[in-house]
Each structure stands twice: as structure tokens, then as C-alpha cells.
Design a protein around this motif. Structure first.
Motif, PDB file in Angstrom:
ATOM      1  N   LEU B  39       0.829  -1.206   0.000  1.00  0.00           N
ATOM      2  CA  LEU B  39       0.000   0.000   0.000  1.00  0.00           C
ATOM      3  C   LEU B  39       0.864   1.257   0.000  1.00  0.00           C
ATOM      4  CD1 LEU B  39      -3.043   0.369   0.002  1.00  0.00           C
ATOM      5  CD2 LEU B  39      -2.940   0.753   2.469  1.00  0.00           C
ATOM      6  N   GLY B  40       0.605   2.145  -0.953  1.00  0.00           N
ATOM      7  CA  GLY B  40       1.332   3.402  -1.015  1.00  0.00           C
ATOM      8  C   GLY B  40       2.724   3.305  -1.599  1.00  0.00           C
ATOM      9  N   GLN B  41       3.084   2.144  -2.132  1.00  0.00           N
ATOM     10  CA  GLN B  41       4.416   1.941  -2.696  1.00  0.00           C
ATOM     11  C   GLN B  41       4.329   1.614  -4.181  1.00  0.00           C
ATOM     12  OE1 GLN B  41       7.255   2.241  -0.664  1.00  0.00           O
ATOM     13  NE2 GLN B  41       5.741   2.926   0.824  1.00  0.00           N
ATOM     14  N   GLY B  42       5.455   1.661  -4.834  1.00  0.00           N
ATOM     15  CA  GLY B  42       5.517   1.220  -6.213  1.00  0.00           C
ATOM     16  C   GLY B  42       5.647  -0.292  -6.287  1.00  0.00           C
ATOM     17  N   PRO B  43       5.314  -0.877  -7.416  1.00  0.00           N
ATOM     18  CA  PRO B  43       5.469  -2.332  -7.563  1.00  0.00           C
ATOM     19  C   PRO B  43       6.934  -2.744  -7.410  1.00  0.00           C
ATOM     20  CG  PRO B  43       4.107  -1.430  -9.330  1.00  0.00           C
ATOM     21  CD  PRO B  43       4.708  -0.264  -8.606  1.00  0.00           C
ATOM     22  N   GLN B  44       7.141  -3.900  -6.766  1.00  0.00           N
ATOM     23  CA  GLN B  44       8.490  -4.460  -6.619  1.00  0.00           C
ATOM     24  C   GLN B  44       8.571  -5.760  -7.399  1.00  0.00           C
ATOM     25  OE1 GLN B  44       9.203  -4.368  -2.152  1.00  0.00           O
ATOM     26  NE2 GLN B  44      11.176  -3.758  -2.972  1.00  0.00           N
ATOM     27  N   PHE B  45       9.588  -5.869  -8.218  1.00  0.00           N
ATOM     28  CA  PHE B  45       9.781  -7.024  -9.092  1.00  0.00           C
ATOM     29  C   PHE B  45      10.092  -8.271  -8.278  1.00  0.00           C
ATOM     30  CE2 PHE B  45      10.902  -9.140 -12.960  1.00  0.00           C
ATOM     31  CZ  PHE B  45      12.044  -9.881 -12.717  1.00  0.00           C
ATOM     32  N   ILE B  46       9.309  -9.339  -8.521  1.00  0.00           N
ATOM     33  CA  ILE B  46       9.568 -10.608  -7.835  1.00  0.00           C
ATOM     34  C   ILE B  46      10.394 -11.512  -8.737  1.00  0.00           C
ATOM     35  CG2 ILE B  46       8.557 -12.628  -6.739  1.00  0.00           C
ATOM     36  CD1 ILE B  46       6.021 -10.974  -6.241  1.00  0.00           C
ATOM     37  N   PHE B  47       9.855 -11.865  -9.899  1.00  0.00           N
ATOM     38  CA  PHE B  47      10.596 -12.665 -10.884  1.00  0.00           C
ATOM     39  C   PHE B  47       9.896 -12.619 -12.229  1.00  0.00           C
ATOM     40  CE2 PHE B  47       8.800 -16.111  -7.958  1.00  0.00           C
ATOM     41  CZ  PHE B  47       7.557 -16.144  -8.548  1.00  0.00           C
ATOM     42  N   GLN B  48      10.618 -13.137 -13.224  1.00  0.00           N
ATOM     43  CA  GLN B  48      10.126 -13.157 -14.597  1.00  0.00           C
ATOM     44  C   GLN B  48      10.287 -14.560 -15.170  1.00  0.00           C
ATOM     45  OE1 GLN B  48      12.512 -11.437 -17.992  1.00  0.00           O
ATOM     46  NE2 GLN B  48      10.819  -9.964 -17.964  1.00  0.00           N
ATOM     47  N   TYR B  49       9.264 -15.006 -15.914  1.00  0.00           N
ATOM     48  CA  TYR B  49       9.301 -16.327 -16.535  1.00  0.00           C
ATOM     49  C   TYR B  49       9.248 -16.201 -18.052  1.00  0.00           C
ATOM     50  CZ  TYR B  49       9.066 -19.090 -12.346  1.00  0.00           C
ATOM     51  OH  TYR B  49       9.388 -19.685 -11.157  1.00  0.00           O
ATOM     52  N   TYR B  50      10.057 -16.987 -18.691  1.00  0.00           N
ATOM     53  CA  TYR B  50      10.087 -17.050 -20.155  1.00  0.00           C
ATOM     54  C   TYR B  50      10.458 -18.464 -20.537  1.00  0.00           C
ATOM     55  CZ  TYR B  50      11.807 -16.329 -24.928  1.00  0.00           C
ATOM     56  OH  TYR B  50      12.029 -16.406 -26.281  1.00  0.00           O
ATOM     57  N   GLU B  51       9.757 -19.030 -21.467  1.00  0.00           N
ATOM     58  CA  GLU B  51       9.982 -20.414 -21.920  1.00  0.00           C
ATOM     59  C   GLU B  51      10.000 -21.357 -20.720  1.00  0.00           C
ATOM     60  OE1 GLU B  51      13.419 -20.432 -24.478  1.00  0.00           O
ATOM     61  OE2 GLU B  51      12.192 -19.866 -26.212  1.00  0.00           O
ATOM     62  N   GLU B  52       9.050 -21.133 -19.825  1.00  0.00           N
ATOM     63  CA  GLU B  52       8.794 -22.019 -18.677  1.00  0.00           C
ATOM     64  C   GLU B  52       9.928 -22.050 -17.649  1.00  0.00           C
ATOM     65  OE1 GLU B  52       6.906 -25.819 -19.738  1.00  0.00           O
ATOM     66  OE2 GLU B  52       6.802 -25.083 -21.807  1.00  0.00           O
ATOM     67  N   GLU B  53      10.814 -21.072 -17.746  1.00  0.00           N
ATOM     68  CA  GLU B  53      11.899 -21.019 -16.755  1.00  0.00           C
ATOM     69  C   GLU B  53      11.969 -19.633 -16.106  1.00  0.00           C
ATOM     70  OE1 GLU B  53      15.014 -24.124 -18.887  1.00  0.00           O
ATOM     71  OE2 GLU B  53      15.743 -22.391 -17.770  1.00  0.00           O
ATOM     72  N   GLU B  54      12.371 -19.611 -14.857  1.00  0.00           N
ATOM     73  CA  GLU B  54      12.606 -18.346 -14.171  1.00  0.00           C
ATOM     74  C   GLU B  54      13.884 -17.742 -14.739  1.00  0.00           C
ATOM     75  OE1 GLU B  54      12.260 -18.057  -9.746  1.00  0.00           O
ATOM     76  OE2 GLU B  54      14.259 -17.157  -9.904  1.00  0.00           O
ATOM     77  N   ARG B  55      13.775 -16.546 -15.279  1.00  0.00           N
ATOM     78  CA  ARG B  55      14.910 -15.937 -15.973  1.00  0.00           C
ATOM     79  C   ARG B  55      15.573 -14.830 -15.151  1.00  0.00           C
ATOM     80  NH1 ARG B  55      16.386 -19.124 -20.339  1.00  0.00           N
ATOM     81  NH2 ARG B  55      14.464 -20.051 -21.181  1.00  0.00           N
ATOM     82  N   GLN B  56      14.787 -14.088 -14.422  1.00  0.00           N
ATOM     83  CA  GLN B  56      15.333 -13.031 -13.577  1.00  0.00           C
ATOM     84  C   GLN B  56      14.559 -13.047 -12.265  1.00  0.00           C
ATOM     85  OE1 GLN B  56      16.340  -9.142 -15.260  1.00  0.00           O
ATOM     86  NE2 GLN B  56      15.627  -9.874 -17.240  1.00  0.00           N
ATOM     87  N   ARG B  57      15.245 -12.612 -11.205  1.00  0.00           N
ATOM     88  CA  ARG B  57      14.611 -12.621  -9.900  1.00  0.00           C
ATOM     89  C   ARG B  57      14.980 -11.364  -9.144  1.00  0.00           C
ATOM     90  NH1 ARG B  57      12.372 -16.887  -6.922  1.00  0.00           N
ATOM     91  NH2 ARG B  57      12.108 -16.381  -4.721  1.00  0.00           N
ATOM     92  N   GLY B  58      14.007 -10.817  -8.451  1.00  0.00           N
ATOM     93  CA  GLY B  58      14.267  -9.669  -7.597  1.00  0.00           C
ATOM     94  C   GLY B  58      14.678 -10.127  -6.216  1.00  0.00           C
ATOM     95  N   ASN B  59      14.682  -9.215  -5.280  1.00  0.00           N
ATOM     96  CA  ASN B  59      15.162  -9.487  -3.930  1.00  0.00           C
ATOM     97  C   ASN B  59      14.051 -10.047  -3.051  1.00  0.00           C
ATOM     98  OD1 ASN B  59      16.932  -9.549  -1.799  1.00  0.00           O
ATOM     99  ND2 ASN B  59      16.507  -7.429  -1.193  1.00  0.00           N
ATOM    100  N   PHE B  60      13.593 -11.233  -3.370  1.00  0.00           N
ATOM    101  CA  PHE B  60      12.548 -11.909  -2.605  1.00  0.00           C
ATOM    102  C   PHE B  60      13.056 -13.274  -2.158  1.00  0.00           C
ATOM    103  CE2 PHE B  60       8.542  -9.573  -2.721  1.00  0.00           C
ATOM    104  CZ  PHE B  60       8.883  -8.523  -3.568  1.00  0.00           C
ATOM    105  N   PRO B  61      12.622 -13.704  -0.954  1.00  0.00           N
ATOM    106  CA  PRO B  61      13.125 -14.988  -0.415  1.00  0.00           C
ATOM    107  C   PRO B  61      12.577 -16.170  -1.205  1.00  0.00           C
ATOM    108  CG  PRO B  61      11.405 -14.091   1.002  1.00  0.00           C
ATOM    109  CD  PRO B  61      11.708 -13.022  -0.014  1.00  0.00           C
ATOM    110  N   ASP B  62      13.148 -17.335  -0.898  1.00  0.00           N
ATOM    111  CA  ASP B  62      12.769 -18.564  -1.603  1.00  0.00           C
ATOM    112  C   ASP B  62      11.332 -18.986  -1.314  1.00  0.00           C
ATOM    113  OD1 ASP B  62      16.056 -20.121  -1.250  1.00  0.00           O
ATOM    114  OD2 ASP B  62      15.256 -18.615  -2.629  1.00  0.00           O
ATOM    115  N   ARG B  63      10.720 -18.374  -0.311  1.00  0.00           N
ATOM    116  CA  ARG B  63       9.300 -18.677  -0.051  1.00  0.00           C
ATOM    117  C   ARG B  63       8.429 -18.318  -1.261  1.00  0.00           C
ATOM    118  NH1 ARG B  63       6.549 -15.785   3.018  1.00  0.00           N
ATOM    119  NH2 ARG B  63       7.834 -13.921   3.164  1.00  0.00           N
TER     120      ARG B  63
END
Lengths: 116, 110
Positions: B39-63
Motif C-alpha cells: 500500500l502506497g508503494q511502487g510495484p516491486q519485481f519478484i521474478f520473470q518467466y520465459y519459456e517455462e523457466e525463471e529468468r530473472q529474480r528480484g530481492n525476494f526470499p525462496d518462499r
């Protein structure tokens, strides 16, 4: 890590006045994007700037990308009540996959209110 | 042509539970990114998927984990929910650097 700062946090204007929000990155960006989010809504893409010193216009909106590709601004001329919302800049410093944009770092946004 | 769709719209969970959020990208888009917006913040990048694989990841735990299916749709899974995970979770699909966001899933953790 990389940070994108946006000012001001809030801006209240009278309808017809101009509005400007500024965005600064701690690192050089490959490109910057601007989004608008209406209250209760989701971010909607406005524009992407890629080139150093680039200026783009969309009707009453003017977007600029700094020469050093570390800052940007959005200027709205003669605001209208339909301009109400939060404006976010989002910077990227690497490409993504497929046709996509990579990891976007969003600023905290500038919330614009317009008094009729 | 439908845009990006997400389900459910709202969700209430308790601490320690697990949640799965779903996203269908805009037609013709093959890349899906997930963001968390407090609330009140900008979106924070979690991760990106392409061709069924995680390609990039932000600063989020393995949970936080995800999956992309052959039809490009995607899921976001969050395990061991914390109160601080309460947020709007946005899915975005991309084509030629124009990113389209879905309406989001509002997650409340009690």
C-alpha cells in the motif's frame, strides 16, 4: 542496490494548472518507462524512453529522459480531473527475454490530485 | 482480445499458510513477470518467466516461487505466509518492451 527516487510524493493542483514529477536513478538506465495507476486500479503503461536526451509528447503529456540516462520527468500541461492518479517511473538497466522488458525498478510514485 | 487476467481477485489467508495466485498473459505474449505492490508503494519485481523457466529474480526470499506453463500462463506460490506479505500482487505480460499489467490479486494475511 539500484534505487529509483521520485519526487514529489504528492501534488495537489487546481484544474488547469501544470504538473511535473521527477525521477532519479542511482545508476545509468538502459531505458525508463512511465505508468499511471488510478485509485483502486493497476499500473497502465504510458511510454518508454530509450535514447539519451529523448523527449516524447502525448497530447498534454511531455516525457524527458536525461542526457546521462539517470533521470527523467513527466510534465502535464493544463491538468484535468481525468489526470488524477499515481504516476510511476520504472527504470531498467538490462534487457529481458523474448519480447520482454527485464527487471523494472519502480519509484514510489507521485500521487496527483486535481481540484475542479 | 482479453488482456492480462488474474485470479482470484481477493484472498484472505492466515500466517503460515500457503497461497497460489494465477495469471494468464495477453494473447501473443510469452513472458510473464510478477510484482508485489504494498500500500502506497511502487510495484516491486519478484521474478520473470520465459519459456517455462525463471529468468530473472528480484530481492525476494525462496518462499516465493513460480511456474510457467506451456500455454504461457503462470502461477505465483508463496509459502509460510507472513503478515508483511499482505499486498497487491500484479502479473504483467510483455511484448516489445510494452508491459501490460493485470488487475492484480489483493492478498491479506491475518
Amino acid at each position: 542496490g539500484q534505487q529509483v527516487m521520485q519526487i514529489p510524493q504528492y501534488q495537489h493542483v487546481q484544474e488547469g494548472e501544470d504538473f511535473t514529477t521527477y525521477c532519479n536513478s542511482s545508476t545509468t538506465l538502459s531505458n525508463i518507462q512511465w505508468y499511471k495507476q488510478r485509485p483502486g486500479g493497476h499500473p497502465v503503461f504510458l511510454i518508454q524512453l530509450v535514447k539519451s536526451g529523448e523527449v516524447k509528447k502525448q497530447k498534454r503529456l511531455t516525457f524527458q529522459f536525461g542526457e546521462a540516462k539517470k533521470n527523467s520527468s513527466l510534465h502535464i500541461t493544463a491538468t484535468q480531473t481525468t489526470d488524477v492518479g499515481t504516476y510511476f517511473c520504472a527504470g531498467a538497466n538490462q534487457g529481458g527475454y523474448g519480447g520482454s522488458q527485464g527487471n523494472l525498478i519502480f519509484g514510489k510514485g507521485t500521487k496527483l490530485s486535481v481540484k475542479p | 482480445d482479453a488482456g492480462v487476467t488474474q485470479s482470484p481477485t481477493h484472498l484472505i489467508k492466515t500466517r503460515g499458510q500457503q497461497v497460489t495466485l494465477r495469471c494468464s498473459p495477453k494473447s501473443g505474449h510469452d513472458t510473464v513477470s510478477w510484482y508485489q505492490q504494498a500500500l502506497g508503494q511502487g510495484p516491486q519485481f519478484i521474478f520473470q518467466y520465459y519459456e517455462e523457466e525463471e529468468r530473472q529474480r528480484g530481492n525476494f526470499p525462496d518462499r516465493f516461487s513460480g511456474h510457467q506453463f506451456p500455454n504461457y500462463s503462470s502461477e505465483l506460490n508463496v509459502n509460510a505466509l507472513l503478515l508483511g506479505d499482505s499486498a497487491l500482487y500484479l502479473c504483467a505480460s510483455s511484448f516489445r518492451n510494452e508491459q501490460f499489467f493485470g488487475p492484480g490479486t489483493r492478498l491479506t494475511v491475518l
